[in-house]
Design a protein around this motif. Sequence first.
Motif, short mmCIF file in Angstrom:
data_model
loop_
_atom_site.label_atom_id
_atom_site.label_comp_id
_atom_site.label_asym_id
_atom_site.label_seq_id
_atom_site.Cartn_x
_atom_site.Cartn_y
_atom_site.Cartn_z
N ALA A 9 62.52 -5.41 -3.50
CA ALA A 9 62.68 -7.01 -4.57
C ALA A 9 63.38 -6.73 -6.13
O ALA A 9 63.72 -7.61 -6.11
N GLU A 10 63.79 -5.77 -6.65
CA GLU A 10 65.00 -5.03 -7.27
C GLU A 10 65.97 -5.49 -6.64
O GLU A 10 66.76 -6.29 -7.00
N THR A 11 65.90 -5.10 -5.57
CA THR A 11 67.65 -5.49 -4.62
C THR A 11 67.66 -6.61 -4.84
O THR A 11 69.34 -6.85 -4.89
N LEU A 12 66.90 -7.36 -4.25
CA LEU A 12 67.55 -8.83 -3.84
C LEU A 12 67.59 -9.48 -5.18
O LEU A 12 68.51 -10.22 -5.18
N LEU A 13 67.17 -9.49 -6.09
CA LEU A 13 67.35 -9.83 -7.63
C LEU A 13 68.55 -9.49 -8.07
O LEU A 13 69.05 -10.29 -8.84
N LEU A 14 68.87 -8.41 -8.20
CA LEU A 14 69.70 -7.70 -8.69
C LEU A 14 71.65 -8.29 -7.53
O LEU A 14 72.08 -8.81 -8.02
N LEU A 68 67.70 -14.47 -16.35
CA LEU A 68 65.94 -14.80 -16.36
C LEU A 68 65.73 -13.27 -15.09
O LEU A 68 64.97 -12.89 -15.19
N ILE A 69 66.21 -13.04 -14.32
CA ILE A 69 66.43 -12.35 -13.83
C ILE A 69 65.79 -10.79 -14.66
O ILE A 69 64.79 -9.72 -13.69
N CYS A 70 67.20 -10.71 -15.03
CA CYS A 70 66.63 -9.07 -15.98
C CYS A 70 65.13 -9.44 -16.92
O CYS A 70 64.25 -8.08 -17.21
N PHE A 71 65.20 -10.18 -17.53
CA PHE A 71 63.75 -10.41 -18.25
C PHE A 71 62.36 -10.67 -16.95
O PHE A 71 60.65 -9.53 -17.93
N THR A 72 62.68 -11.09 -16.04
CA THR A 72 61.87 -10.31 -14.36
C THR A 72 61.07 -8.85 -14.43
O THR A 72 60.08 -8.77 -14.37
N LEU A 73 63.00 -8.25 -14.05
CA LEU A 73 62.54 -7.48 -14.13
C LEU A 73 62.23 -6.42 -15.25
O LEU A 73 60.94 -5.00 -15.39
N ILE A 74 62.63 -6.75 -16.22
CA ILE A 74 62.01 -6.12 -17.34
C ILE A 74 60.32 -6.11 -17.95
O ILE A 74 59.65 -5.43 -17.96
N VAL A 75 59.83 -7.33 -17.38
CA VAL A 75 58.24 -7.30 -17.39
C VAL A 75 57.75 -6.49 -16.66
O VAL A 75 56.49 -6.68 -16.78
N TRP A 76 57.80 -6.90 -14.71
CA TRP A 76 57.63 -6.24 -14.33
C TRP A 76 57.57 -4.84 -13.78
O TRP A 76 56.20 -4.21 -14.04
N ILE A 77 58.67 -4.31 -14.34
CA ILE A 77 57.96 -2.50 -14.22
C ILE A 77 57.67 -2.43 -16.13
O ILE A 77 56.99 -0.87 -15.22
N GLY A 78 57.22 -3.08 -16.97
CA GLY A 78 57.17 -2.73 -17.60
C GLY A 78 55.15 -3.07 -17.56
O GLY A 78 54.26 -2.01 -18.26
#
Length: 216
Positions: A9-14, A68-78
Amino acid sequence: MRHIDFNTAETLLLFASVLSLTIAKFIDEQKFHSFIMLFVNYKYLKIFSKEPNQTTTPFNFFLFVPQLICFTLIVWIGIDIFKLPININPYLILPFLFLFILFKFYLEKMIATIFDITSFVESFHFHKVTYRNLAALLLLPLISLLIYSNLNIKIMFYIILIVFISLNIISLALTLRNHQKLIGKYLFYFILYLCALEIAPYLILIKFYFIDKASN
């Protein structure tokens, strides 16, 4: 807890972030270079903030995607780091955040029309989004390092969180500084705008989506 093999998921988003930046550069390479040069000068803002509806152009949309992707990953990892009892994947967080931001954007336009401060709000919003798009370029390498390195994930996340909050505070401060004369002219409306659209939505989001779910 996140259990996704090979960080799919992270790879696809990045990858989507990099692809989006590439498309933005392809759409208008000269404008893209002006945007990158915001690190050293304000030419990009001085030129393009005067043009109408800059925030909604395809070029700015593709610059917005990495944010938007940065915000998404920060929320998800958080959610994982703080062990919140919320079972959700980034493919659900991303559209939720997008719809939230889209709703907020059109609410801003509606209120700006009612208060007859459309030009001011458009310029203010363009500056704010531009700075945050630029901040995403700084966050992407840090998030990549968190995901693919063997560094302590909690320490890295806290560093990213501090950088993320700091960059947003700096972007807001720079935006306020660039509009200080207009803010003085529309001070009452600006205070209403700030409270109703820059503070309240995020407090409501945190309250109902995170705190309430975590307490259940």
